[in-house]
Design an enzyme around this catalytic site. Sequence first.
Site, PDB file in Angstrom:
ATOM      1  N   LEU A  43      37.963  20.814 -19.255  1.00 39.21           N
ATOM      2  CA  LEU A  43      39.220  20.452 -18.604  1.00 39.21           C
ATOM      3  C   LEU A  43      39.348  18.944 -18.450  1.00 39.21           C
ATOM      4  O   LEU A  43      40.408  18.368 -18.711  1.00 39.21           O
ATOM      5  CB  LEU A  43      39.311  21.125 -17.239  1.00 39.21           C
ATOM      6  CG  LEU A  43      39.616  22.612 -17.265  1.00 39.21           C
ATOM      7  CD1 LEU A  43      39.805  23.128 -15.866  1.00 39.21           C
ATOM      8  CD2 LEU A  43      40.860  22.893 -18.093  1.00 39.21           C
ATOM      9  N   ARG A 337      31.096  28.815  -0.009  1.00 41.48           N
ATOM     10  CA  ARG A 337      30.053  29.368  -0.868  1.00 41.48           C
ATOM     11  C   ARG A 337      28.649  29.117  -0.340  1.00 41.48           C
ATOM     12  O   ARG A 337      27.794  30.003  -0.394  1.00 41.48           O
ATOM     13  CB  ARG A 337      30.194  28.759  -2.267  1.00 41.48           C
ATOM     14  CG  ARG A 337      31.462  29.219  -2.923  1.00 41.48           C
ATOM     15  CD  ARG A 337      31.703  28.516  -4.239  1.00 41.48           C
ATOM     16  NE  ARG A 337      32.892  29.099  -4.867  1.00 41.48           N
ATOM     17  CZ  ARG A 337      33.405  28.669  -6.014  1.00 41.48           C
ATOM     18  NH1 ARG A 337      32.851  27.655  -6.645  1.00 41.48           N
ATOM     19  NH2 ARG A 337      34.469  29.242  -6.517  1.00 41.48           N
ATOM     20  N   HIS A 429      25.455  27.468  -9.808  1.00 42.48           N
ATOM     21  CA  HIS A 429      26.781  27.558 -10.399  1.00 42.48           C
ATOM     22  C   HIS A 429      27.358  26.193 -10.746  1.00 42.48           C
ATOM     23  O   HIS A 429      27.911  25.988 -11.830  1.00 42.48           O
ATOM     24  CB  HIS A 429      27.690  28.280  -9.400  1.00 42.48           C
ATOM     25  CG  HIS A 429      29.091  28.406  -9.840  1.00 42.48           C
ATOM     26  ND1 HIS A 429      29.419  28.982 -11.052  1.00 42.48           N
ATOM     27  CD2 HIS A 429      30.256  28.046  -9.271  1.00 42.48           C
ATOM     28  CE1 HIS A 429      30.739  28.959 -11.174  1.00 42.48           C
ATOM     29  NE2 HIS A 429      31.276  28.386 -10.129  1.00 42.48           N
ATOM     30  N   GLU A 453      33.072  17.448 -13.539  1.00 43.43           N
ATOM     31  CA  GLU A 453      31.827  17.820 -12.868  1.00 43.43           C
ATOM     32  C   GLU A 453      30.734  16.785 -13.106  1.00 43.43           C
ATOM     33  O   GLU A 453      29.793  16.662 -12.320  1.00 43.43           O
ATOM     34  CB  GLU A 453      31.363  19.197 -13.357  1.00 43.43           C
ATOM     35  CG  GLU A 453      30.207  19.777 -12.546  1.00 43.43           C
ATOM     36  CD  GLU A 453      29.746  21.145 -13.043  1.00 43.43           C
ATOM     37  OE1 GLU A 453      30.440  21.747 -13.871  1.00 43.43           O
ATOM     38  OE2 GLU A 453      28.679  21.603 -12.584  1.00 43.43           O
ATOM     39  N   ARG A 463      31.333  22.323  -2.956  1.00 43.57           N
ATOM     40  CA  ARG A 463      32.681  22.382  -3.502  1.00 43.57           C
ATOM     41  C   ARG A 463      33.364  23.665  -3.061  1.00 43.57           C
ATOM     42  O   ARG A 463      32.753  24.736  -3.070  1.00 43.57           O
ATOM     43  CB  ARG A 463      32.633  22.334  -5.032  1.00 43.57           C
ATOM     44  CG  ARG A 463      34.005  22.438  -5.682  1.00 43.57           C
ATOM     45  CD  ARG A 463      33.927  22.251  -7.182  1.00 43.57           C
ATOM     46  NE  ARG A 463      33.198  23.330  -7.844  1.00 43.57           N
ATOM     47  CZ  ARG A 463      33.678  24.546  -8.059  1.00 43.57           C
ATOM     48  NH1 ARG A 463      34.882  24.890  -7.641  1.00 43.57           N
ATOM     49  NH2 ARG A 463      32.939  25.458  -8.681  1.00 43.57           N
ATOM     50  N   LEU A 469      38.520  23.123 -11.162  1.00 41.91           N
ATOM     51  CA  LEU A 469      39.566  23.031 -12.177  1.00 41.91           C
ATOM     52  C   LEU A 469      40.542  21.934 -11.798  1.00 41.91           C
ATOM     53  O   LEU A 469      40.980  21.127 -12.619  1.00 41.91           O
ATOM     54  CB  LEU A 469      40.294  24.370 -12.307  1.00 41.91           C
ATOM     55  CG  LEU A 469      39.421  25.567 -12.665  1.00 41.91           C
ATOM     56  CD1 LEU A 469      40.285  26.814 -12.844  1.00 41.91           C
ATOM     57  CD2 LEU A 469      38.653  25.301 -13.932  1.00 41.91           C
TER      58      LEU A 469
END
Lengths: 666, 274, 247
Positions: A43, A337, A429, A453, A463, A469
């Site tokens: 991206l 998370r 991740h 990233e 995050r 994204l």
Amino acid sequence: MKLDSKIPNGPLDKKWSDYKNHIKLVNPANKRNIDVIVVGTGLAGGSAAATLAELGYNVKAFCYQDSPRRAHSIAAQGGINASKNYQGDGDSVYRLFYDTVKGGDYRAREANVYRLAEVSENIIDQCVAQGVPFAREYGGLLDNRSFGGVQVSRTFYAKGQTGQQLLLGAYSAMNRQIGRGKIKMYNRHEMLDIVLVDGKARGIIARNLINGEIERHSAHAVVICTGGYGNVFFLSTNAMGSNVTAAWKAHKRGAYFANPCYTQIHPTCIPVTGDHQSKLTLMSESLRNDGRIWVPKKMEDAIAIREGKLKPTQIAEEDRDYYLERRYPSFGNLVPRDVASRAAKERCDAGYGVNSTGEAVYLDFASAIERYGKEQARIQHLDENDAKLVYKLGKDVVENKYGNLFQMYEKIVDEDPYTTPMMIYPAVHYTMGGLWVDYNLMSTIEGCYILGEANFSDHGANRLGASALMQGLADGYFVLPYTIGDYLANDIRTGAIPTDLPEFAAAEKNVRDIIDHLMNNKGTHSVDHFHKKLGKIMWDKVGMARNAKGLTEAMDEIAELREDFYKNVKVSGTAESFNQELEKALRVADFLELGELFAKDALHREESCGGHFREEHQTEDGEAKRDDENFAYVAAWEYKGNPREAVLHKEDLVYENIKLVTRSYK
Amino acid sequence: MAKSALLKSSLAKKYWMALTGLFLCLFLVGHLAGNLQLIFGDASAFNEYALFMTTNPAVKVLSYVTYISILFHAIDGIVLTIQNKKARPIGYAKNNAAANSSFSSRNMAVLGTLLLVFIVTHMVNFWAKMHFTQMPLQTIEVKMEGQKPLIVYKTVQEQYIPVEAVDRGQVELKGTKFYQFGTDLKVADGYKDLHKITIEFFKDPSYGIFYTIGYVLAMIVLGFHLSHGFASAFQSLGINNPRYNGVVKGIGYLFAYLVPALFAIIPLYIYFIK
Amino acid sequence: MNLTLKIWRQKNAKEKGQMVDYKISNVSPDMSFLEMLDVLNNELIEKGDDPVAFDHDCREGICGMCSLFINGEAHGPDRGITTCQLHMRMFKDGDTIYIEPFRAKAFPVIKDLVVDRTAFDKIQHAGGFVSVNTSGNTQDANAIPIPKHDADRAFDAATCIGCGACVATCKNSSAMLFVSAKVSQFALLPQGKVEAAERVLNMVNEMDALGFGNCTNTGACEVECPKGISLENIARMNREYLKASLK
């Protein structure tokens, strides 16, 4: 060297627009004479390459895959945040900014995050104009859903394939420029070094992965968008080829590496099944919108389940421990998370894990199916007490929302998640750490920009979901195209950079030497052998919970393993041909250095924040204990010949608009 | 238009295959209607139909379109097949194509080639005979009370010319036309007796059984060809809507089974029953 | 499980290749197909042999990098998945498994099971985009409502991962399912309609020039497509092309 973040003056909400109005521009005729190298086509890289080419620069784009469309951004599932406030639920630029800083446990740079929140709206407009098929409501307007760590619905999505759709959008923009000749695409190429001329990034050395040729490529600036380094853990949700090499080579040439220890362990992944495992599969966080996470309340039930004597559906409601709802009543299953992951680890460590390995918890959709089923029954004027009907209606709704994820789960685990709760466990991740960049996204190497990233800037120590994204596209579409002009304006008279400079020759020799060593090493073990060992050290000692003893050991063990690797690795085939073993060896060599710096950073950070949890620093009820007095800074490491001798540079984090408080989701 | 090259592009070839194919389906219906006269009509009806088919100007135009369609369908098919073979120079050691596609769909070229062979022999046996050889003319037996039966030629003008009259030289027969002996004065046109030719063909004591079997086999091939071709033509022309696909497919199968079956019944009827 | 693998080995694009037999034992049914190949490769490396080259990356069925024609089917015997999502529980102890590269003139072999699919990118360069600059100065995302039905179908077409299974499985090596998916995605959305005619003509011409075969509507592509891209898209492309041709 003193770190200068170059944050513009002025009020937070005016910084970016004022700054844009005053930076230098390159006129269109001059842009034709300027080359930019973009490494990585996810991206961030894809959007940057397309936009720079549209502006008129000559772009050379590189990716190791066979097509830019395959970059790992494609695997992002859940969605992309934007402060559109289409739902009218009180969202705003400030709130997105605030949520992101808070979610990052106050370790991100205010000005960058605010800019990110500001341009987030443009991203959605842009993507829709490109033909990205976001999910819509029946009225034809865009639909939103909610993600962890926030209390508004600001996530735009395309089923469970949002990353794919956004990447294909960026890829289509690239295609348009490739067709016009403004982007020259180098696929199946891997950057193996960056070339500095007079201290400025002026090119790269790349290996053509098809024929093994070592190539020199020059440009006036180099943009690195090569993603994160989660594969240092061997098992992660990253793609098999995801690597740190480009970033690490830049680090070795002078780019500081910031906060390497900030790693996101994602709570909803499919658990490990055996030694053969090569990668872990993520189940989108969006599942936590409707799934409830639990383990058995009674130890004997947990044991019976592990032994296969009991099925989860046989456990009565009152014997289930919905531990997230219990511990964090206000956010429940939608805590961020890092919190969700640690809570799962806590339960499993206490012996309540469910898989045969004891390392899994349940994600249950039974109540969601019932809730949606009843709702549908009411809408369709059907009998909401007919359990069978309600189940069918509810299942249809869930299938519509998460069908592809459920199917993916069933293929891997061979269990039907509609009838049996899913099993999940945290897995590596995303890496919030990365190369240090200033407000312009330039690293400490002049002319070397880091996007997405691969940089450290926007997510602090953790995050939030659906923000990766957003950051990748913000950097590539809307930030770099402005800030790079300010730098390139000085290069309009430079002319093409020749590739026969001694600096290119030296860098190429450096690359050839490493390859020669690896190829001629008559070792005994495959590259994977070492990678798996590295992964185990990282997971055990630098994983979800860390302590000083383990981190010190990890540093030594990694250094030892690195030595062993160079002595005993065996790379078959030849350097002058397609050779996947050599590709892996070159990547693992860099992971073996990064791993040590990673542990060093984790050791030095004597606090718990976001994805970094030090056992020594926790509250009585096991929550992370931050130390703002001593650690409210970015740790940027300078390479000094050996990872453990890296020198620390601090960039203090100044919060002018947000009050630092203890993050609480209770 | 410039870029599309309505002949050259891969999609254009599909359109032509589909259009000619669908036209040939229409032709089959017409042909079948006539052929069924062999079962449901008498010799006169059949021969009248045969004459109509060879002389009516509109039918003539249609028949030329049919010839062109067959040729185009065949040539386009051959070109496509060659191109498609070239698109995969090295084949698979193991290919489990049955798992994902039907036998007919994969073998349209082979089925089509067999049909072409059939069409050629079929035309040699009937069409060429009708057009290029001296065919017997249709006669009818007229019975009058107390006399022995009289055999007469049936003519288009609905006159009946006794065979004896020709034998005795009162009337001269040139081709299918009757003239007053020694003059250019045409009396009438006779009917070519295609009916007789057809019946004799299939009832041939030594070869009739083989002709019948051959014909039936050809119709089975046609059935396979149509079972893919009919619905496929709609897809090629861009007609695909989940709501109606079932209907199109259903009609396609019905057509593919019914039309060849009815064709095949005729020689069986002739051989076994007539 | 113990298995016999018959694998296509080919040193590089120029040399000839052949099928080579390998035995592999202790395969767990929970392994993915690619993990089974990892095990084989590790054995080959430790023995000093050249490991089998195969493309793979995300290993979660979305990047489209993995290919492999397994036992006569693209991505193997299971449905709706890529090779990386194929699990060994689909096979039985003692099975012989054929593993071949995706075959098409437009997909030349690079090494062993690795093929070059840049032909797909070239088709996209010809028109797989909406010509809008990425300046962000577009109208608000909600300015044009799009019927959910159209948006959903556009999404379904857009889920194509460009793996090439359609080409590999098609007896004609036709790329029509791939091309039509892109054509459909944009033809269904108002943003893409503006240049729909140009797009379909350019993409089809490029596809033809690259040596892909023609579509004969066998439907094999739809069955083997890991993302279930529908033949409806090909029909839509046929329509779009016809419309554009007659313009």
